[in-house]
Design a protein around this motif. Structure first.
Motif, PDB file in Angstrom:
ATOM      1  N   GLU A 123      77.408  88.187  43.184  1.00  0.00           N
ATOM      2  CA  GLU A 123      76.082  88.511  42.669  1.00  0.00           C
ATOM      3  C   GLU A 123      75.948  88.305  41.164  1.00  0.00           C
ATOM      4  OE1 GLU A 123      74.178  92.092  43.870  1.00  0.00           O
ATOM      5  OE2 GLU A 123      75.089  92.079  45.857  1.00  0.00           O
ATOM      6  N   THR A 124      77.055  88.160  40.466  1.00  0.00           N
ATOM      7  CA  THR A 124      77.006  87.985  39.008  1.00  0.00           C
ATOM      8  C   THR A 124      76.643  86.540  38.687  1.00  0.00           C
ATOM      9  OG1 THR A 124      78.652  89.723  38.662  1.00  0.00           O
ATOM     10  CG2 THR A 124      78.331  88.140  36.866  1.00  0.00           C
TER      11      THR A 124
ATOM     12  N   THR B  49      77.960  92.473  37.845  1.00  0.00           N
ATOM     13  CA  THR B  49      76.635  92.957  38.230  1.00  0.00           C
ATOM     14  C   THR B  49      76.698  94.039  39.308  1.00  0.00           C
ATOM     15  OG1 THR B  49      75.658  90.817  37.704  1.00  0.00           O
ATOM     16  CG2 THR B  49      74.423  92.227  39.198  1.00  0.00           C
ATOM     17  N   ARG B  50      75.891  95.107  39.111  1.00  0.00           N
ATOM     18  CA  ARG B  50      75.634  96.168  40.088  1.00  0.00           C
ATOM     19  C   ARG B  50      76.885  96.938  40.506  1.00  0.00           C
ATOM     20  NH1 ARG B  50      71.956  94.190  44.928  1.00  0.00           N
ATOM     21  NH2 ARG B  50      71.988  96.453  45.285  1.00  0.00           N
ATOM     22  N   THR B  51      77.841  97.094  39.592  1.00  0.00           N
ATOM     23  CA  THR B  51      78.951  98.003  39.861  1.00  0.00           C
ATOM     24  C   THR B  51      78.564  99.399  39.402  1.00  0.00           C
ATOM     25  OG1 THR B  51      79.992  97.721  37.697  1.00  0.00           O
ATOM     26  CG2 THR B  51      80.582  96.127  39.415  1.00  0.00           C
TER      27      THR B  51
ATOM     28  N   TYR C 175      86.320  93.286  44.236  1.00  0.00           N
ATOM     29  CA  TYR C 175      85.001  93.095  43.632  1.00  0.00           C
ATOM     30  C   TYR C 175      84.300  91.826  44.119  1.00  0.00           C
ATOM     31  CZ  TYR C 175      85.545  96.937  40.316  1.00  0.00           C
ATOM     32  OH  TYR C 175      85.674  98.185  39.752  1.00  0.00           O
TER      33      TYR C 175
ATOM     34  N   HIS D 150      80.527  91.649  44.052  1.00  0.00           N
ATOM     35  CA  HIS D 150      79.966  91.683  42.702  1.00  0.00           C
ATOM     36  C   HIS D 150      80.193  90.360  41.970  1.00  0.00           C
ATOM     37  CE1 HIS D 150      79.123  95.950  43.183  1.00  0.00           C
ATOM     38  NE2 HIS D 150      80.299  96.029  43.778  1.00  0.00           N
TER      39      HIS D 150
END
Length: 235
Positions: free
Chosen positions: A110-111, A28-30, A104, A107
């Motif tokens: 957040e995933t 998410t959001r990379t 990461y 991320h």
């Protein structure tokens, strides 16, 4: 650089760049979110290129237990060196996966989907069927090993200059055969990161799918050895 260190470093680079592109595409959001299969296959292609290039002079750049075992089976590599090569490959793969998690970490946090988090580390089939999944990994590694033998024959040894053709073989396999299982074609590439997924304190993670884990280990070894048999019969 000793062959052990070269194999460990080369495999670590392979996983940093390979698992790294997967993380960039699916977490998410990379910046690379939803980049798709083409991004992943090209990323893995370049990961192989760099990993082979930096380690070929010192170790021959196996970076793959299936390659090491198949070359020993073919009489092209000393069986006495196999254990240290396999150990180096696993250490490198686990180190590379760990560094991807560090890079990461936000991320991963957040995933929300635990399957996506697992997918950064290791492969999983699109349709789960042990026999068909095994066959797919067998075919992919067979093609890879047959190509490696042909490339090394053409140039007398698998050296740094062969990094590009080997990488392009991986790209072709990913684009053509990557759909059913994610084309592990390398036991260390799958098992090492899977172990790290199990060990790391990843937020809201799932189990590490051990029921599938034997396929990307056994099938590549079987496929590579079959490639040796056919190559010797033909060439």
């Amino acid at each position: 650089m000793s062959p052990f260190i070269a194999e460990a470093v080369g495999t670590a680079i392979l996983l940093i760049l390979g698992d790294g592109v997967v993380a960039n595409v699916i977490l998410t959001r990379t910046k690379g979110f939803n980049g798709g299969l083409i991004s992943i296959t090209i990323g893995w292609c370049m990961a192989v290129f760099v990993g082979v290039y930096v380690s070929a002079a010192a170790s021959g750049a196996h970076l793959n237990p299936a390659v090491t075992i198949a070359l020993a089976y073919a009489g092209k590599f000393d069986w006495a060196l196999v254990p240290q090569y396999l150990a180096a490959q696993m250490i490198g793969a686990m180190t590379g996966a760990f560094l991807v998690w560090v890079a990461y970490k936000q991320h991963f946090d957040e995933t929300p989907d635990p399957d996506v988090k697992l997918g950064v580390f290791c492969t999983a089939p699109a349709k789960r069927h042990s026999m068909h999944n095994f066959i797919t990994e067998f075919i992919g590694t067979f093609v890879f090993m047959f190509a490696v033998l042909s490339i090394s024959k053409a140039s007398s040894s698998l050296g740094s200059l062969d990094a590009l053709p080997v990488a392009l073989v991986v790209l072709a396999i990913g684009l053509s055969l990557g759909g059913p299982t994610g084309y592990a074609i390398n036991p260390a590439r799958d098992l090492g990161p899977r172990i790290m997924h199990f060990l790391l304190p990843i937020k809201n993670k799932r189990d590490s799918d051990w029921s599938y884990s034997w396929i990307p280990v056994v099938a590549p070894i079987a496929g590579a050895m079959a490639a040796v048999l056919l190559y010797n019969a033909l060439v």
